[in-house]
Design a protein around this motif. Structure first.
Motif, PDB file in Angstrom:
ATOM      1  N   MET A 174     -48.865  69.727  17.201  1.00  0.00           N
ATOM      2  CA  MET A 174     -48.707  69.470  15.767  1.00  0.00           C
ATOM      3  C   MET A 174     -48.289  68.022  15.546  1.00  0.00           C
ATOM      4  SD  MET A 174     -46.082  71.294  13.051  1.00  0.00           S
ATOM      5  CE  MET A 174     -46.959  72.855  13.187  1.00  0.00           C
ATOM      6  N   LEU A 175     -48.888  67.396  14.545  1.00  0.00           N
ATOM      7  CA  LEU A 175     -48.522  66.025  14.230  1.00  0.00           C
ATOM      8  C   LEU A 175     -47.110  65.977  13.670  1.00  0.00           C
ATOM      9  CD1 LEU A 175     -51.784  64.755  12.490  1.00  0.00           C
ATOM     10  CD2 LEU A 175     -50.950  64.151  14.771  1.00  0.00           C
ATOM     11  N   PRO A 176     -46.333  64.916  13.972  1.00  0.00           N
ATOM     12  CA  PRO A 176     -44.985  64.817  13.410  1.00  0.00           C
ATOM     13  C   PRO A 176     -45.041  64.670  11.900  1.00  0.00           C
ATOM     14  CG  PRO A 176     -45.627  62.744  14.448  1.00  0.00           C
ATOM     15  CD  PRO A 176     -46.684  63.756  14.805  1.00  0.00           C
ATOM     16  N   HIS A 177     -44.034  65.242  11.228  1.00  0.00           N
ATOM     17  CA  HIS A 177     -43.968  65.093   9.773  1.00  0.00           C
ATOM     18  C   HIS A 177     -43.701  63.635   9.441  1.00  0.00           C
ATOM     19  CE1 HIS A 177     -43.205  66.041   5.629  1.00  0.00           C
ATOM     20  NE2 HIS A 177     -42.004  65.485   5.690  1.00  0.00           N
ATOM     21  N   THR A 178     -44.458  63.097   8.522  1.00  0.00           N
ATOM     22  CA  THR A 178     -44.300  61.691   8.170  1.00  0.00           C
ATOM     23  C   THR A 178     -43.761  61.561   6.765  1.00  0.00           C
ATOM     24  OG1 THR A 178     -46.580  61.574   7.403  1.00  0.00           O
ATOM     25  CG2 THR A 178     -46.152  60.930   9.698  1.00  0.00           C
ATOM     26  N   THR A 179     -42.826  60.653   6.586  1.00  0.00           N
ATOM     27  CA  THR A 179     -42.233  60.421   5.279  1.00  0.00           C
ATOM     28  C   THR A 179     -42.258  58.934   4.982  1.00  0.00           C
ATOM     29  OG1 THR A 179     -40.033  60.350   6.296  1.00  0.00           O
ATOM     30  CG2 THR A 179     -40.748  62.447   5.361  1.00  0.00           C
ATOM     31  N   TYR A 180     -42.138  58.638   3.706  1.00  0.00           N
ATOM     32  CA  TYR A 180     -42.167  57.233   3.288  1.00  0.00           C
ATOM     33  C   TYR A 180     -40.893  56.506   3.711  1.00  0.00           C
ATOM     34  CZ  TYR A 180     -41.911  53.162   0.323  1.00  0.00           C
ATOM     35  OH  TYR A 180     -41.775  51.887  -0.130  1.00  0.00           O
ATOM     36  N   ARG A 181     -41.056  55.334   4.244  1.00  0.00           N
ATOM     37  CA  ARG A 181     -39.931  54.445   4.510  1.00  0.00           C
ATOM     38  C   ARG A 181     -40.408  53.007   4.313  1.00  0.00           C
ATOM     39  NH1 ARG A 181     -36.696  54.940   9.987  1.00  0.00           N
ATOM     40  NH2 ARG A 181     -35.835  56.737   8.864  1.00  0.00           N
ATOM     41  N   PRO A 182     -39.888  52.306   3.298  1.00  0.00           N
ATOM     42  CA  PRO A 182     -40.333  50.932   3.057  1.00  0.00           C
ATOM     43  C   PRO A 182     -39.784  49.985   4.101  1.00  0.00           C
ATOM     44  CG  PRO A 182     -38.529  51.480   1.594  1.00  0.00           C
ATOM     45  CD  PRO A 182     -38.866  52.751   2.336  1.00  0.00           C
ATOM     46  N   PRO A 183     -40.424  48.862   4.315  1.00  0.00           N
ATOM     47  CA  PRO A 183     -39.849  47.832   5.169  1.00  0.00           C
ATOM     48  C   PRO A 183     -38.552  47.327   4.549  1.00  0.00           C
ATOM     49  CG  PRO A 183     -42.161  47.379   4.685  1.00  0.00           C
ATOM     50  CD  PRO A 183     -41.729  48.463   3.767  1.00  0.00           C
ATOM     51  N   PRO A 184     -37.684  46.713   5.326  1.00  0.00           N
ATOM     52  CA  PRO A 184     -36.440  46.188   4.754  1.00  0.00           C
ATOM     53  C   PRO A 184     -36.714  45.082   3.746  1.00  0.00           C
ATOM     54  CG  PRO A 184     -36.751  45.390   6.996  1.00  0.00           C
ATOM     55  CD  PRO A 184     -37.794  46.438   6.775  1.00  0.00           C
ATOM     56  N   ALA A 185     -35.801  44.929   2.806  1.00  0.00           N
ATOM     57  CA  ALA A 185     -35.958  43.904   1.770  1.00  0.00           C
ATOM     58  C   ALA A 185     -36.050  42.509   2.375  1.00  0.00           C
ATOM     59  CB  ALA A 185     -34.792  43.980   0.788  1.00  0.00           C
ATOM     60  N   GLU A 186     -35.391  42.334   3.525  1.00  0.00           N
ATOM     61  CA  GLU A 186     -35.411  41.023   4.174  1.00  0.00           C
ATOM     62  C   GLU A 186     -36.806  40.599   4.606  1.00  0.00           C
ATOM     63  OE1 GLU A 186     -33.435  43.527   4.927  1.00  0.00           O
ATOM     64  OE2 GLU A 186     -31.480  42.803   4.233  1.00  0.00           O
ATOM     65  N   ALA A 187     -37.712  41.548   4.690  1.00  0.00           N
ATOM     66  CA  ALA A 187     -39.087  41.223   5.089  1.00  0.00           C
ATOM     67  C   ALA A 187     -39.800  40.406   4.022  1.00  0.00           C
ATOM     68  CB  ALA A 187     -39.868  42.499   5.372  1.00  0.00           C
ATOM     69  N   GLY A 188     -39.297  40.460   2.794  1.00  0.00           N
ATOM     70  CA  GLY A 188     -39.937  39.735   1.700  1.00  0.00           C
ATOM     71  C   GLY A 188     -40.836  40.640   0.884  1.00  0.00           C
ATOM     72  N   MET A 189     -41.083  40.230  -0.340  1.00  0.00           N
ATOM     73  CA  MET A 189     -41.882  41.049  -1.246  1.00  0.00           C
ATOM     74  C   MET A 189     -43.323  41.176  -0.788  1.00  0.00           C
ATOM     75  SD  MET A 189     -40.481  39.953  -5.008  1.00  0.00           S
ATOM     76  CE  MET A 189     -38.990  38.939  -4.971  1.00  0.00           C
ATOM     77  N   CYS A 190     -43.892  40.097  -0.306  1.00  0.00           N
ATOM     78  CA  CYS A 190     -45.293  40.136   0.107  1.00  0.00           C
ATOM     79  C   CYS A 190     -45.484  41.103   1.278  1.00  0.00           C
ATOM     80  CB  CYS A 190     -45.752  38.726   0.486  1.00  0.00           C
ATOM     81  SG  CYS A 190     -47.545  38.556   0.562  1.00  0.00           S
ATOM     82  N   ALA A 191     -44.568  41.093   2.235  1.00  0.00           N
ATOM     83  CA  ALA A 191     -44.662  42.011   3.371  1.00  0.00           C
ATOM     84  C   ALA A 191     -44.515  43.456   2.921  1.00  0.00           C
ATOM     85  CB  ALA A 191     -43.591  41.664   4.409  1.00  0.00           C
ATOM     86  N   GLN A 192     -43.622  43.702   1.980  1.00  0.00           N
ATOM     87  CA  GLN A 192     -43.445  45.067   1.482  1.00  0.00           C
ATOM     88  C   GLN A 192     -44.697  45.554   0.755  1.00  0.00           C
ATOM     89  OE1 GLN A 192     -39.367  46.130  -0.091  1.00  0.00           O
ATOM     90  NE2 GLN A 192     -39.183  43.905  -0.102  1.00  0.00           N
ATOM     91  N   ILE A 193     -45.272  44.715  -0.069  1.00  0.00           N
ATOM     92  CA  ILE A 193     -46.489  45.095  -0.778  1.00  0.00           C
ATOM     93  C   ILE A 193     -47.645  45.280   0.204  1.00  0.00           C
ATOM     94  CG2 ILE A 193     -48.242  44.293  -2.412  1.00  0.00           C
ATOM     95  CD1 ILE A 193     -45.737  45.363  -3.751  1.00  0.00           C
TER      96      ILE A 193
END
Length: 211
Positions: free
Chosen positions: A1-20
């Motif tokens: 069975m595939l592992p359950h996946t949930t949303y987790r954003p990159p850290p804010a320190e990564a910058g807005m462009c990286a998060q988008i």
């Protein structure tokens, strides 16, 4: 069975462009794998939102020639476009827009005018690099929304809540992106996007008065 996946954003320190970039990559994956098939109403709203973002933030060369106060106004306008878009919709597109707005939310702490730190309500003047990063994030998001709108042919705009847009993690500790989307009861897109770009500019102008 595939592992359950949930949303987790990159850290804010990564910058807005990286998060988008992470967010739009996940949306593209869901579209390509058939996990998200936008209804026509959602596709229309995605196109409208993309158009509003393009109007708010132009090409890099154009933006960099503007005064800081105008660049900040246009970034605030981009956030207003997202807020109008997600106001009365639910499902994957609402979650997508909500996470995009969250990634761009540091813009709300920026100011363009000098002020004593004791009376500036915690706002800061952004650096040229921070402005450029935020503007590029808006351009990436605009392109991705236009791409998503092109794929919107499904009859049902909803998807399982576990397939939220964003960066993928393999644990259950993070929360889904739709937790902050509670306004309204209709899933139609048109009612949440009736304000014209002129109205958005008026709202952005009102925010500008607080710089």
């Amino acid at each position: 069975m595939l592992p359950h996946t949930t949303y987790r954003p990159p850290p804010a320190e990564a910058g807005m462009c990286a998060q988008i970039a992470h967010l739009t990559a996940e949306a593209d994956r869901q579209l390509s794998e058939g996990l998200w098939d936008p209804a026509e109403e959602d596709a229309a709203l995605a196109r409208k939102t993309a158009s509003g973002l393009a109007e708010a933030v132009g090409a890099a060369g154009t933006q960099e020639r503007l005064p800081v106060i105008d660049r900040l106004e246009r970034l605030r306008e981009a956030l207003a476009v997202l807020a109008i878009g997600l106001a009365r919709i639910h499902g994957p597109l609402a979650w997508y827009l909500a996470q995009a707005a969250t990634a761009l939310s540091p813009v709300l702490r920026w100011r363009a005018l000098p002020a004593d730190r004791l009376s500036s309500f915690g706002t800061v003047v952004p650096s040229p690099a921070e402005l450029a990063d935020a503007e590029e994030a808006v351009r990436r998001l605009e392109t991705a929304l236009a791409r998503a709108a092109g794929g919107g042919t499904g009859a049902d705009g909803t998807a399982d809540a576990s397939t939220t847009a964003g960066f993928i993690a393999t644990d259950d500790s993070s929360t889904t992106a739709d937790s902050g989307v509670t306004a309204g009861s209709s899933t139609t897109a048109g009612s949440g996007a009736t304000a014209s770009s002129t109205a958005v500019r008026v709202g952005a102008g009102a925010l500008r008065s607080g710089d």
